[in-house]
Design a protein around this motif. Structure first.
Motif, PDB file in Angstrom:
ATOM      1  N   THR A 141       0.816  -1.218   0.000  1.00 43.04           N
ATOM      2  CA  THR A 141       0.000   0.000   0.000  1.00 43.04           C
ATOM      3  C   THR A 141       0.848   1.267   0.000  1.00 43.04           C
ATOM      4  OG1 THR A 141      -0.162   0.206   2.429  1.00 43.04           O
ATOM      5  CG2 THR A 141      -1.772  -1.227   1.311  1.00 43.04           C
ATOM      6  N   ALA A 160       3.376   4.220  -1.222  1.00 49.19           N
ATOM      7  CA  ALA A 160       3.582   4.898  -2.502  1.00 49.19           C
ATOM      8  C   ALA A 160       4.822   4.342  -3.195  1.00 49.19           C
ATOM      9  CB  ALA A 160       3.740   6.399  -2.274  1.00 49.19           C
ATOM     10  N   GLY A 161       4.722   4.128  -4.470  1.00 53.34           N
ATOM     11  CA  GLY A 161       5.801   3.546  -5.248  1.00 53.34           C
ATOM     12  C   GLY A 161       5.592   2.061  -5.446  1.00 53.34           C
ATOM     13  N   ARG A 210       2.686   0.618  -4.404  1.00 51.76           N
ATOM     14  CA  ARG A 210       1.262   0.553  -4.766  1.00 51.76           C
ATOM     15  C   ARG A 210       1.068   0.618  -6.285  1.00 51.76           C
ATOM     16  NH1 ARG A 210      -0.231   4.489  -1.695  1.00 51.76           N
ATOM     17  NH2 ARG A 210      -0.088   6.133  -3.246  1.00 51.76           N
ATOM     18  N   GLU A 211       1.858   1.457  -6.943  1.00 45.43           N
ATOM     19  CA  GLU A 211       1.735   1.614  -8.388  1.00 45.43           C
ATOM     20  C   GLU A 211       2.232   0.394  -9.157  1.00 45.43           C
ATOM     21  OE1 GLU A 211       1.258   5.333  -6.419  1.00 45.43           O
ATOM     22  OE2 GLU A 211       2.867   3.858  -6.282  1.00 45.43           O
ATOM     23  N   LEU A 212       2.920  -0.512  -8.477  1.00 49.49           N
ATOM     24  CA  LEU A 212       3.443  -1.731  -9.101  1.00 49.49           C
ATOM     25  C   LEU A 212       2.616  -2.956  -8.716  1.00 49.49           C
ATOM     26  CD1 LEU A 212       7.244  -1.054  -8.448  1.00 49.49           C
ATOM     27  CD2 LEU A 212       6.049  -0.812 -10.625  1.00 49.49           C
ATOM     28  N   ALA A 213       1.401  -2.742  -8.250  1.00 41.70           N
ATOM     29  CA  ALA A 213       0.563  -3.828  -7.726  1.00 41.70           C
ATOM     30  C   ALA A 213       0.390  -4.967  -8.722  1.00 41.70           C
ATOM     31  CB  ALA A 213      -0.801  -3.288  -7.308  1.00 41.70           C
ATOM     32  N   ASP A 214       0.289  -4.654 -10.008  1.00 35.42           N
ATOM     33  CA  ASP A 214       0.081  -5.700 -11.011  1.00 35.42           C
ATOM     34  C   ASP A 214       1.289  -6.623 -11.145  1.00 35.42           C
ATOM     35  OD1 ASP A 214      -2.408  -4.675 -11.512  1.00 35.42           O
ATOM     36  OD2 ASP A 214      -1.843  -3.621 -13.357  1.00 35.42           O
ATOM     37  N   PRO A 265      10.758  -2.932 -11.047  1.00 32.88           N
ATOM     38  CA  PRO A 265      10.382  -1.839 -11.949  1.00 32.88           C
ATOM     39  C   PRO A 265      10.993  -2.004 -13.344  1.00 32.88           C
ATOM     40  CG  PRO A 265      11.062  -0.983  -9.809  1.00 32.88           C
ATOM     41  CD  PRO A 265      11.433  -2.434  -9.840  1.00 32.88           C
ATOM     42  N   LEU A 322      12.508   4.770  -5.899  1.00 30.45           N
ATOM     43  CA  LEU A 322      11.569   3.968  -5.108  1.00 30.45           C
ATOM     44  C   LEU A 322      12.141   3.666  -3.732  1.00 30.45           C
ATOM     45  CD1 LEU A 322       9.114   2.164  -4.572  1.00 30.45           C
ATOM     46  CD2 LEU A 322      10.277   0.333  -5.829  1.00 30.45           C
TER      47      LEU A 322
END
Length: 210
Positions: free
Chosen positions: A18, A20-21, A23-27, A48, A64
């Motif tokens: 959850t 930041a950073g 969270r954007e890579l959840a997939d 990344p 990150l």
């Protein structure tokens, strides 16, 4: 087929996926582990996108990890894994800053940019010696030399890793950490978790994410 991607280890009361950073890579998250005292790890498949060894503090790709230190106030550690054969380690902590090293570097030179992997090439007209084992040891040693200038080998990196662990409240043995850094394993993921244990971090088990 081995694993290509990154392990990120951090310490926080909030779930690591959850933050930041991350969270954007959840997939890209294929595993989320948690242990005592807030320690957590995520395994990011092929993420990344721009993380490929060798990575340096100057190339701007490690924001990150810097962000996670700012968010948690605690040390963070990443292992950028190539086909489960080897990895670059990158650690950050609030006071000691950045450190880096390798796990099984010789096993991944072939996967790196041509300026490093080309050092392993043999010319068609090159005469090979009778002792091929020694020849290839020397060839890999030369290929690794500039990479160790970017991220040092285990004997130099171990004290920096211990300083990283000290900021988290642990007092690991430099010798034990050096042995874990240089020990090797069939899967570098296993070597990475052996290193975490040597640093004093708790065992992590899978927890639900997403």
């Amino acid at each position: 087929m081995g694993f290509w991607g990154t392990f990120v280890v951090a310490r926080d009361a909030r779930p690591l996926p959850t933050l930041a950073g991350v969270r954007e890579l959840a997939d890209h998250i294929v595993w989320h582990g948690a242990g005592q005292d807030g320690w957590q790890a995520v395994q990011l498949h092929r993420a990344p996108d721009d993380w490929r060894p060798p990575m340096t503090a100057e190339d701007g790709r490690e924001s990150l990890l810097e962000s996670l230190v700012e968010q948690t106030g605690q040390p963070v550690l990443a292992a950028v894994v190539l086909d489960s054969d080897g990895a670059q380690l990158i650690g950050y902590s609030p006071r000691a800053g950045r450190w880096s090293s390798w796990l099984s570097l010789e096993a991944i030179v072939d996967y790196l940019d041509s300026q490093y992997s080309d050092r392993l090439d043999v010319d068609d007209d090159e005469e090979l010696p009778e002792d091929l084992d020694e020849f290839w040891k020397n060839r890999y040693r030369e290929a690794c030399r500039p990479l160790y200038e970017l991220a040092p080998p285990s004997d130099i990196a171990a004290p920096h890793a211990v300083a990283w662990a000290a900021e988290a409240g642990y007092a690991p043995s430099v010798a034990a950490v050096e042995a874990a850094l240089g020990g090797g394993a069939v899967l570098v993921e296993d070597q990475f978790f052996t290193l975490l244990a040597a640093l004093g971090l708790p065992k992590m088990t899978a927890v639900a994410y997403g």
